[in-house]
Enzyme design. Structure first.
Site, short mmCIF file in Angstrom:
data_model
loop_
_atom_site.label_atom_id
_atom_site.label_comp_id
_atom_site.label_asym_id
_atom_site.label_seq_id
_atom_site.Cartn_x
_atom_site.Cartn_y
_atom_site.Cartn_z
N ALA A 1 -12.60 -11.43 -10.17
CA ALA A 1 -13.93 -10.86 -9.94
C ALA A 1 -14.14 -9.50 -10.57
O ALA A 1 -15.28 -9.04 -10.66
CB ALA A 1 -14.20 -10.77 -8.44
N TYR A 2 -13.08 -8.83 -11.01
CA TYR A 2 -13.24 -7.52 -11.62
C TYR A 2 -13.98 -7.67 -12.95
O TYR A 2 -13.46 -8.24 -13.91
CB TYR A 2 -11.89 -6.84 -11.86
CG TYR A 2 -11.13 -6.50 -10.58
CD1 TYR A 2 -11.77 -6.44 -9.35
CD2 TYR A 2 -9.77 -6.22 -10.62
CE1 TYR A 2 -11.08 -6.14 -8.19
CE2 TYR A 2 -9.07 -5.90 -9.46
CZ TYR A 2 -9.73 -5.87 -8.25
OH TYR A 2 -9.02 -5.56 -7.11
N ALA A 3 -15.21 -7.17 -12.98
CA ALA A 3 -16.07 -7.28 -14.16
C ALA A 3 -16.21 -8.74 -14.59
O ALA A 3 -16.30 -9.04 -15.78
CB ALA A 3 -15.54 -6.43 -15.31
#
Length: 346
Positions: free
Chosen positions: A54-56
């Protein structure tokens, strides 16, 4: 860099782990610069890189994948799943259906054939924990994952997961990733002791309290932290009061705030590694300069006076809240059933 054993996995990890949340659009969009930061951390002896799908929206994993080209075998690579990866309601959570898709996506972005530590980013009350552990066990047996872990799990959920794994003959969570800092010590009460009891390693996140323990957030002063406009906890009066008491303590000890905060986080015997999340090379270099700091019992006692053991000062905005706290209907009886006397309902 001294290395510690990650729970009972036998895997040796550095006390500082490199978090990759700030690599990509939400932090440092320059891929080449982010890769240089990762290489600098590895050259300094950090051997854990922790990211998440989900990071970026996958960009962080892509950057990490490019950075580890030619160095993959020297790194303990950790990533996570659970948070939404699109509008489709099934592209999130801890179901078998999503786990099997998410791991293939992460492997592709990370440019690797295996993940050393695959973690569920948050508990999923809508999915039976046996369903989650069964899917994760299959990934271990297939060789795509080496070990599995949880993140932000309440102590009771950690215990349940361990018991389910034992009863059903499934692989068990080997690590937990909770938040921990001078301002957030709640896990000292149950989560860390439970993790120790089951031989789980812990990689704690936000040891700098989302920037509050950098000295850049002060009462009555403007801050240059970009996230301050989005997170309420960065202006929480209780947390600001504690920070104003910690600053002179750091000055008396002759330490930058960041070094005091990191040394505190890795001093607890239940903590294996503390995750740092630099956005710039300067931030990384500042943190690396404090790797040899040891806090005396006197300083730790002073910290205990400011924030008593086992207590949280306020709550992080992104902290996990179980359904019983999120949904009013789970903590309120129907209106006609709240009185002690039947006549009140009539």
């Amino acid at each position: 860099m001294r290395y510690r054993t990650l729970g009972r996995t036998g895997i040796k990890v550095s006390p500082y782990a490199l978090g990759a949340m700030m690599f990509g659009a939400i932090g440092n969009p320059d891929h080449d610069d982010s890769i240089r930061i990762i290489h600098r951390a590895l050259d300094a002896g950090i051997n854990v890189v922790d990211t998440a799908d989900a990071y970026a929206r996958g960009e962080s994993e892509e950057i990490v994948g490019k950075a580890l080209k030619g160095r993959r075998d020297d790194v303990v690579l950790a990533t996570k799943l659970h948070l939404p990866m699109g509008d489709d309601p099934n592209r999130r959570g801890n179901s078998r259906r999503w786990i099997m898709t998410a791991v293939e996506d992460s492997l592709r972005r990370l440019r690797t054939d295996h993940i050393d530590l695959y973690q569920i980013h948050r508990p999923d009350p809508d999915t039976d924990i046996e369903e989650t552990l069964s899917a994760l066990s299959d990934l271990i047996h297939s060789g795509k994952v080496r070990a599995i872990g949880s993140s932000a799990m309440p102590a009771s959920d950690i215990v349940e997961a361990q018991w389910v794994a034992e009863r059903r003959g499934l692989e068990r969570f080997r690590t937990e990733q909770p938040t921990y800092s001078i301002l957030s010590r709640g896990i000292e009460t149950e989560v860390l002791p439970v993790a120790q009891r089951y031989g789980m390693g812990t990689m704690v996140w936000s040891p700098l309290a989302q920037g509050m323990l950098t000295g850049r957030v002060r009462r009555g002063q403007r801050t240059d932290l970009r996230r301050a406009a989005h997170f309420k906890h960065l202006s929480d009066e209780r947390r600001l009061d504690a920070v104003e008491r910690i600053i002179p303590l750091a000055e008396e000890a002759g330490l930058p705030m960041t070094h005091l905060a990191m040394a505190f986080a890795i001093a607890h015997p239940g903590v294996t590694s503390a995750i740092i999340g630099p956005r710039t090379m300067a931030q990384l270099d500042d943190l690396l300069a404090g790797v040899d700091v040891t806090l005396t019992d006197e300083i730790l006692d002073r910290i205990d006076e400011i924030v008593p053991p086992g207590t949280d000062v306020g709550t992080l905005d992104m902290a996990y809240l179980p359904p019983a706290l999120q949904r009013p209907a789970l903590r309120r009886r129907p209106a006609d059933d709240r009185a002690a006397d039947d006549r009140a309902a009539a």
